[in-house]
Design a protein around this motif. Structure first.
Motif, short mmCIF file in Angstrom:
data_model
loop_
_atom_site.label_atom_id
_atom_site.label_comp_id
_atom_site.label_asym_id
_atom_site.label_seq_id
_atom_site.Cartn_x
_atom_site.Cartn_y
_atom_site.Cartn_z
N PHE A 196 0.68 -1.17 -0.03
CA PHE A 196 0.10 0.02 0.05
C PHE A 196 0.80 1.08 -0.05
CE2 PHE A 196 -2.38 3.15 2.44
CZ PHE A 196 -3.41 3.33 1.31
N VAL A 197 0.80 1.89 -1.00
CA VAL A 197 1.46 3.27 -1.02
C VAL A 197 0.44 4.72 -0.92
CG1 VAL A 197 2.95 4.84 -2.48
CG2 VAL A 197 3.00 2.31 -2.60
N LYS A 198 0.87 5.36 0.03
CA LYS A 198 -0.21 6.54 0.23
C LYS A 198 0.94 7.96 0.35
CE LYS A 198 -3.76 8.57 2.69
NZ LYS A 198 -4.93 8.36 3.86
N ALA A 199 1.01 8.62 -0.83
CA ALA A 199 2.03 9.75 -0.54
C ALA A 199 0.97 11.26 -0.71
CB ALA A 199 2.76 9.96 -1.79
N ALA A 200 1.50 12.30 0.16
CA ALA A 200 0.67 13.54 0.11
C ALA A 200 0.66 14.25 -1.32
CB ALA A 200 1.37 14.38 1.09
N ASN A 201 1.81 13.93 -2.01
CA ASN A 201 1.69 14.82 -3.31
C ASN A 201 2.05 13.44 -4.55
OD1 ASN A 201 2.40 16.15 -5.41
ND2 ASN A 201 4.01 17.44 -4.87
N THR A 202 0.86 13.57 -5.24
CA THR A 202 1.09 12.54 -6.42
C THR A 202 0.79 13.51 -7.54
OG1 THR A 202 -1.42 12.19 -6.05
CG2 THR A 202 -0.02 10.76 -4.89
N ASP A 203 1.04 14.50 -7.63
CA ASP A 203 0.77 15.42 -9.02
C ASP A 203 1.56 15.02 -10.13
OD1 ASP A 203 -1.03 17.06 -7.46
OD2 ASP A 203 0.29 18.35 -7.07
N SER A 204 2.89 14.54 -10.08
CA SER A 204 3.59 14.22 -10.96
C SER A 204 3.84 12.51 -11.10
CB SER A 204 5.01 14.95 -10.96
OG SER A 204 4.76 16.15 -10.92
N ALA A 205 2.93 11.88 -10.78
CA ALA A 205 3.17 10.42 -10.63
C ALA A 205 1.98 9.80 -11.39
CB ALA A 205 3.20 10.02 -9.21
N SER A 206 2.09 8.43 -11.80
CA SER A 206 1.10 7.46 -12.04
C SER A 206 1.62 6.12 -11.61
CB SER A 206 1.08 7.54 -13.63
OG SER A 206 1.96 7.14 -14.27
N TYR A 207 0.75 5.07 -11.47
CA TYR A 207 1.14 3.79 -11.22
C TYR A 207 0.57 2.74 -12.05
CZ TYR A 207 -3.47 2.79 -8.93
OH TYR A 207 -4.75 2.39 -8.80
N SER A 208 1.04 1.54 -12.07
CA SER A 208 0.57 0.60 -12.67
C SER A 208 0.33 -0.87 -11.88
CB SER A 208 1.04 0.16 -14.18
OG SER A 208 2.40 0.00 -14.06
N ILE A 209 -0.22 -1.96 -11.92
CA ILE A 209 -0.28 -2.86 -11.36
C ILE A 209 -0.34 -4.29 -12.14
CG2 ILE A 209 -1.41 -2.17 -9.17
CD1 ILE A 209 -3.81 -3.32 -10.02
N SER A 210 0.36 -5.39 -11.81
CA SER A 210 0.30 -6.37 -12.67
C SER A 210 0.77 -7.62 -12.27
CB SER A 210 1.33 -6.43 -13.99
OG SER A 210 2.76 -6.35 -13.43
N SER A 211 0.39 -8.80 -12.62
CA SER A 211 1.18 -10.24 -12.01
C SER A 211 2.10 -10.60 -12.95
CB SER A 211 -0.34 -10.97 -11.83
OG SER A 211 -1.22 -10.78 -10.87
N GLU A 212 3.01 -11.30 -12.13
CA GLU A 212 4.20 -11.82 -13.18
C GLU A 212 4.23 -13.21 -12.67
OE1 GLU A 212 6.05 -10.43 -15.23
OE2 GLU A 212 5.85 -8.23 -14.85
N VAL A 213 4.95 -13.91 -13.70
CA VAL A 213 4.92 -15.24 -13.55
C VAL A 213 5.77 -15.77 -12.31
CG1 VAL A 213 5.77 -17.71 -14.59
CG2 VAL A 213 4.49 -15.93 -15.80
N GLU A 214 6.86 -15.03 -12.24
CA GLU A 214 7.92 -15.33 -11.11
C GLU A 214 7.60 -14.52 -9.88
OE1 GLU A 214 11.09 -13.88 -13.84
OE2 GLU A 214 11.44 -15.75 -14.40
N ALA A 215 6.82 -13.67 -9.70
CA ALA A 215 6.37 -12.82 -8.63
C ALA A 215 5.21 -13.06 -8.17
CB ALA A 215 6.82 -11.35 -8.70
#
Length: 369
Positions: A196-215
């Protein structure tokens, strides 16, 4: 069952014939139609789509929703027999885009629509809202043609009859519903909600999620707060063949250009590494040291490389300098690895300081379940 999903791509060129009725959306347990809702409070979305009186004249019929965040619609398809048994005589058809248990009646080919499509993917792409419209379309077979297709089992060419379809007729489209997305500052999880990631300033950020075979799962943050882009990727493992110490050795091998085994996808960024271009960084090392961030003890190692010229005379080109930092931790039953990577930079002391501040910001905003 043969699906006519392929014809969905023709929606923008169909001859539109909208009847007097229009599609309507109902949010949660509302009995009146809605034109907007909020991802923070939505638990279900129902849609009623008008069905034309001549529905049995079609050879295939499609109920669909177009999402502004995706290139393809989600749909429910009916072939000739199903049209007669499920649609004939109906003035409208009611289906759920989102049920309270998280399931849906609509699907993308063989993958069902989910709340992630409504309130996850748009948010990852920094959309503050996503719009959605619904309708239906009928299609008729207007002829046939033959094509030669290779039969791999019998090792021969078969002459196969192919149906030709018209462009379709659309019914019941209306004003879309708007779905408000939660801001990134509310925080975000990986697919399994371990990170879980919660930052006060996210104006210049984006995120993505995925599932990997090895992870077990993965989350990646793209930070564009500086002139360069820094990507911070998370992965975690359970009951791997590699122990935590072996995972550390895998990282060290990557940092010393040795053959990699194990979770290679975390280290592919180092494929252009040239030890002769390695830059020594004061106070940092490509061997592990320990640092505690937001209550988590990480083993960390860094590597920087100056810009280099590719040795091939066929393609002489600059290979951008880069800076990579690895953080490894034991969190409960999981081995956690976080990789910060910044490419196409001069790894000056000033740039490295800025990247270290970016890393500190996001790791201080990170907690684990």
């Amino acid at each position: 069952m043969k699906k006519i999903v392929v014809t969905v791509a023709l929606f923008c060129s169909v001859s539109i014939s909208i009847n007097a009725q229009t599609s309507k959306f109902f949010v949660n347990k509302a009995t009146t139609a809605n034109s907007n809702c909020d991802c923070k409070t939505v638990t279900s979305i129902k849609v009623t789509i008008p069905i034309p009186a001549n529905v049995t004249s079609f050879d295939s019929y499609l109920l669909y929703v177009n999402l502004s965040s995706l290139d393809v619609p989600a749909s429910i398809g009916f072939e000739k027999k199903e049209i007669a048994s499920k649609l004939a005589g109906k003035k409208e058809y009611t289906a759920y885009l989102l049920k309270e248990d998280g399931s849906s009646d609509f699907y993308f080919d063989d993958v069902f629509l989910s709340k992630k499509d409504l309130c996850g993917t748009p948010r990852m792409w920094r959309m503050t809202e996503m719009t959605m419209e619904a309708g239906s379309a009928g299609y008729k077979i207007i002829g046939h043609h033959y094509e030669d297709t290779w039969n791999e089992y019998y090792k021969r060419w078969d002459n196969k009859e192919i149906e030709d379809w018209d462009e379709g007729v659309v019914y019941g489209e209306a004003e879309p519903i708007s779905i408000k997305q939660a801001p990134l500052s509310d925080g975000f999880y990986d697919e399994n909600e371990f990170i879980f990631v919660k930052a006060a300033n996210t104006d210049s950020a984006s995120y993505s999620i995925s599932s990997e075979v090895e992870a077990k799962g993965q989350l990646a943050i793209e930070d564009n707060s500086q002139d360069f882009k820094t990507t911070i990727s998370y992965a975690y493992f359970q009951n791997q063949n590699n122990s935590f110490e072996e995972l550390k050795n895998t990282v060290l091998n990557a940092l010393s250009a040795k053959y990699q085994v194990g979770p290679v996808h975390n280290f592919y960024e180092l494929q252009n590494m040239q030890l002769t271009a390695k830059k020594e960084i004061a106070g940092k090392s490509s061997t592990f040291s320990t640092v505690t961030i937001n209550g988590v003890s990480y083993e960390t190692a860094s590597y920087a490389q100056n810009k280099t010229k590719e040795s091939s005379s066929y393609n002489p080109s600059d290979i951008g300098g880069f800076y990579a930092t690895y953080y490894l931790a034991k969190v409960g039953k999981y081995d956690v690895i976080v990789v910060s990577f910044t490419n196409n930079i001069d790894p000056t002391d000033s740039n490295i300081k800025k990247i270290d501040e970016i890393n500190s910001k996001w790791l201080n905003a990170t907690t684990y379940k």
